[in-house]
Design a protein around this motif. Structure first.
Motif, PDB file in Angstrom:
ATOM      1  N   MET A 195       0.634  -1.134  -0.154  1.00  0.00           N
ATOM      2  CA  MET A 195      -0.019  -0.002   0.235  1.00  0.00           C
ATOM      3  C   MET A 195       0.941   1.165   0.664  1.00  0.00           C
ATOM      4  N   SER A 196       0.800   2.512  -0.907  1.00  0.00           N
ATOM      5  CA  SER A 196       1.151   3.602  -1.109  1.00  0.00           C
ATOM      6  C   SER A 196       1.183   4.257   0.187  1.00  0.00           C
ATOM      7  N   ARG A 197       2.079   5.046   0.538  1.00  0.00           N
ATOM      8  CA  ARG A 197       1.727   5.782   1.471  1.00  0.00           C
ATOM      9  C   ARG A 197       1.214   6.785   2.124  1.00  0.00           C
ATOM     10  N   HIS A 198       0.150   7.221   0.241  1.00  0.00           N
ATOM     11  CA  HIS A 198      -0.335   7.800   0.473  1.00  0.00           C
ATOM     12  C   HIS A 198      -1.771   7.423   0.937  1.00  0.00           C
ATOM     13  N   ARG A 199      -2.326   5.987   0.360  1.00  0.00           N
ATOM     14  CA  ARG A 199      -3.182   4.923   0.652  1.00  0.00           C
ATOM     15  C   ARG A 199      -3.318   4.854   2.482  1.00  0.00           C
ATOM     16  N   ASP A 200      -2.126   4.617   3.028  1.00  0.00           N
ATOM     17  CA  ASP A 200      -1.729   4.803   4.219  1.00  0.00           C
ATOM     18  C   ASP A 200      -2.536   5.786   5.113  1.00  0.00           C
ATOM     19  N   ALA A 201      -1.845   6.819   4.562  1.00  0.00           N
ATOM     20  CA  ALA A 201      -2.614   8.040   5.511  1.00  0.00           C
ATOM     21  C   ALA A 201      -3.780   8.207   5.346  1.00  0.00           C
ATOM     22  N   ILE A 202      -4.717   7.427   3.937  1.00  0.00           N
ATOM     23  CA  ILE A 202      -6.567   8.206   4.038  1.00  0.00           C
ATOM     24  C   ILE A 202      -6.787   7.240   4.970  1.00  0.00           C
ATOM     25  N   ARG A 203      -6.222   6.111   5.261  1.00  0.00           N
ATOM     26  CA  ARG A 203      -6.825   4.975   5.794  1.00  0.00           C
ATOM     27  C   ARG A 203      -6.640   5.288   7.055  1.00  0.00           C
ATOM     28  N   THR A 204      -5.641   5.640   7.463  1.00  0.00           N
ATOM     29  CA  THR A 204      -5.563   6.182   9.363  1.00  0.00           C
ATOM     30  C   THR A 204      -5.839   7.513   9.696  1.00  0.00           C
ATOM     31  N   ALA A 205      -6.309   7.905   8.291  1.00  0.00           N
ATOM     32  CA  ALA A 205      -7.076   9.818   9.096  1.00  0.00           C
ATOM     33  C   ALA A 205      -7.572  10.092  10.107  1.00  0.00           C
ATOM     34  N   ARG A 206      -7.410  10.724  10.793  1.00  0.00           N
ATOM     35  CA  ARG A 206      -8.427  10.925  12.013  1.00  0.00           C
ATOM     36  C   ARG A 206      -9.365  12.244  11.734  1.00  0.00           C
ATOM     37  N   SER A 207      -9.161  13.022  10.929  1.00  0.00           N
ATOM     38  CA  SER A 207     -10.933  13.468  10.198  1.00  0.00           C
ATOM     39  C   SER A 207     -10.482  13.252   8.774  1.00  0.00           C
ATOM     40  N   VAL A 208     -12.090  12.971   8.419  1.00  0.00           N
ATOM     41  CA  VAL A 208     -12.189  12.948   6.835  1.00  0.00           C
ATOM     42  C   VAL A 208     -14.010  13.409   6.272  1.00  0.00           C
ATOM     43  N   VAL A 209     -13.483  13.856   4.836  1.00  0.00           N
ATOM     44  CA  VAL A 209     -14.309  14.440   4.702  1.00  0.00           C
ATOM     45  C   VAL A 209     -15.081  13.136   3.813  1.00  0.00           C
ATOM     46  N   VAL A 210     -16.380  12.512   3.184  1.00  0.00           N
ATOM     47  CA  VAL A 210     -16.900  11.898   2.596  1.00  0.00           C
ATOM     48  C   VAL A 210     -18.083  12.768   2.045  1.00  0.00           C
ATOM     49  N   LYS A 211     -17.846  12.832   0.848  1.00  0.00           N
ATOM     50  CA  LYS A 211     -18.138  13.326  -0.007  1.00  0.00           C
ATOM     51  C   LYS A 211     -19.435  11.784  -1.182  1.00  0.00           C
ATOM     52  N   ILE A 212     -20.795  11.921  -1.344  1.00  0.00           N
ATOM     53  CA  ILE A 212     -21.830  11.042  -1.601  1.00  0.00           C
ATOM     54  C   ILE A 212     -22.564  11.829  -2.900  1.00  0.00           C
ATOM     55  N   GLY A 213     -22.776  11.464  -3.801  1.00  0.00           N
ATOM     56  CA  GLY A 213     -22.720  11.642  -4.962  1.00  0.00           C
ATOM     57  C   GLY A 213     -24.075  10.998  -5.055  1.00  0.00           C
ATOM     58  N   THR A 214     -25.184  12.316  -6.578  1.00  0.00           N
ATOM     59  CA  THR A 214     -26.277  11.393  -6.569  1.00  0.00           C
ATOM     60  C   THR A 214     -26.136  10.171  -7.060  1.00  0.00           C
ATOM     61  N   THR A 215     -25.776   9.886  -7.874  1.00  0.00           N
ATOM     62  CA  THR A 215     -25.624   8.963  -8.543  1.00  0.00           C
ATOM     63  C   THR A 215     -25.872   7.332  -7.406  1.00  0.00           C
ATOM     64  N   ALA A 216     -24.749   7.802  -6.340  1.00  0.00           N
ATOM     65  CA  ALA A 216     -24.657   7.004  -5.225  1.00  0.00           C
ATOM     66  C   ALA A 216     -26.570   6.401  -4.508  1.00  0.00           C
ATOM     67  N   LEU A 217     -26.854   7.584  -4.853  1.00  0.00           N
ATOM     68  CA  LEU A 217     -28.337   7.941  -4.068  1.00  0.00           C
ATOM     69  C   LEU A 217     -29.326   7.222  -4.772  1.00  0.00           C
ATOM     70  N   THR A 218     -29.281   6.849  -5.910  1.00  0.00           N
ATOM     71  CA  THR A 218     -29.940   6.747  -7.212  1.00  0.00           C
ATOM     72  C   THR A 218     -29.832   5.561  -7.495  1.00  0.00           C
ATOM     73  N   THR A 219     -31.707   5.045  -7.261  1.00  0.00           N
ATOM     74  CA  THR A 219     -31.496   3.809  -8.726  1.00  0.00           C
ATOM     75  C   THR A 219     -31.433   3.697  -9.963  1.00  0.00           C
ATOM     76  N   PRO A 220     -31.276   3.097 -10.657  1.00  0.00           N
ATOM     77  CA  PRO A 220     -31.016   3.369 -12.319  1.00  0.00           C
ATOM     78  C   PRO A 220     -31.658   4.316 -12.788  1.00  0.00           C
TER      79      PRO A 220
END
Length: 366
Positions: A1-26
């Motif tokens: 795993m790259s150090r940047h993925r590791d930084a995301i994995r261990t991040a203490r503060s995270v913003v999660v953005k969820i798009g419209t298509t993630a919340l709707t049916t086809p």
């Protein structure tokens, strides 16, 4: 795993953005089951010790069914009406989903204007910080009920990047209907997956598409927002919402965007990305060299033209003679006042006008 993925994995503060298509049916119907699945993955991340702020799209989509609309509206007034109805359904769904874990939800609605004005920018920051301190889950969305076509973020992609810096997040995770970045549209075949983007040079030859009929984003918007956050010093993961558990737990999926080595200060970030420019200054070659290459303050002697109606403390664009923007900064004088100072040496000005037109501390090259 790259150090940047590791930084995301261990991040203490995270913003999660969820798009419209993630919340709707086809077919475009709002899907509470998908939202609950995402809430489960986010809850697991929070239970592991991370603070999470959610930037959620989907208000307009959530308003389509209650208003008995046959499809996503295209005119602004109907979009705003759908958003006003859908926003209630959306936040209630998030509240119910996190209520299963005895968590309280708080809604924060923002417009581009809120982010572009320093006072509102600071107030939004305080609100989000306080919600986290009180252990509430902040659900951020663009205030579609009052937003116009001219002040849209683009399916909340840009908003999520701004929020990530606003709250001092250690990572930004973008979840939508795409599983990462490809060098071309994967639906057309022969596309190559890009696992990591170290910088803009890695994107040479990459073609990105526009958004779907359900959302207003698309790969262009996601790519721009990922680069914005990364340039500010925040590592970014772009992944499919269907892989939310893997993305939030181990950052083992999707495309990671490496952050710049040094995190940009809140003020410089605001000047460069968040603030709305109130005008522009045209610079001669000597001034461009001083500002861009030597990181020095801009003196009135280097300004050849002024455009726009701005006041001291506003953000302005600094342009070359061919109108190319070379920097942005906080101007020290009103437009009318600065117009009388063009090309004049500092020693020729009255003592009260011997300040730089834009101080080096308030300048950001672009």
């Amino acid at each position: 795993m790259s150090r940047h993925r590791d930084a995301i994995r261990t991040a203490r503060s995270v913003v999660v953005k969820i798009g419209t298509t993630a919340l709707t049916t086809p077919t475009g119907e709002f899907d509470r089951g998908r939202l609950e699945h995402l809430a489960d993955a986010i809850e697991a991340r929070m239970k592991s010790g991370s603070d999470v702020v959610i930037v959620s799209s989907g208000a307009i989509a959530a308003g389509i069914e209650p208003l008995r609309l046959s499809r996503r509206p295209t005119d602004l007034a109907t979009k705003q009406a759908a958003a006003s109805v859908g926003q209630v359904a959306l936040v209630n769904s998030w509240s119910a989903a996190f209520g299963r874990y005895q968590r309280t939800v708080g809604q924060v609605l923002l417009t581009a204007h809120d982010i572009s004005m320093r006072v509102q920018h600071t107030n939004a920051q305080r609100t989000l910080d306080r919600l986290r301190a009180l252990h509430a889950v902040a659900i951020v969305n663009e205030n579609d009920t009052v937003a116009t076509n001219e002040i849209r973020f683009g399916d909340n992609d840009r908003l999520s990047a701004l929020v990530a810096h606003l709250v001092g997040a250690d990572a930004l995770i973008l979840l939508s209907d795409v599983d990462g970045l490809y060098d071309s549209d994967p639906r057309k075949g022969n596309a190559h997956f890009i696992s990591e983007v170290a910088g803009p040079d890695d994107l040479e030859g990459v073609t990105a598409g526009r958004g779907s009929h359900l959302g207003t984003g698309g790969m262009v918007s996601k790519l721009s927002s990922a680069l914005l956050a990364a340039d500010a010093g925040v590592p970014v993961l772009l992944a499919a919402a269907s892989d939310a558990a893997a993305a939030l737990d181990g950052a083992s999926v999707g495309t990671v965007f490496a952050p710049r080595a040094e995190r940009m200060s809140a003020r410089r970030f605001w000047v460069r990305y968040a603030a709305e420019a109130a005008g522009a200054l045209t610079l001669d070659e000597g001034a461009i060299n001083a500002v861009v290459r030597q990181r020095r303050s801009l003196l009135p002697a280097g300004v050849t033209a002024v455009s726009g109606r701005f006041y001291g403390g506003d953000v302005v664009e600094l342009r070359a003679e061919d109108s190319t923007m070379v920097a942005r900064g906080v101007v020290a004088y009103d437009a009318a006042e600065l117009s009388t100072m063009l090309g004049r040496s500092t020693s020729d000005l009255p003592p009260e006008m011997r300040r730089p037109a834009v101080h080096a501390d308030d300048l950001v090259a672009v």
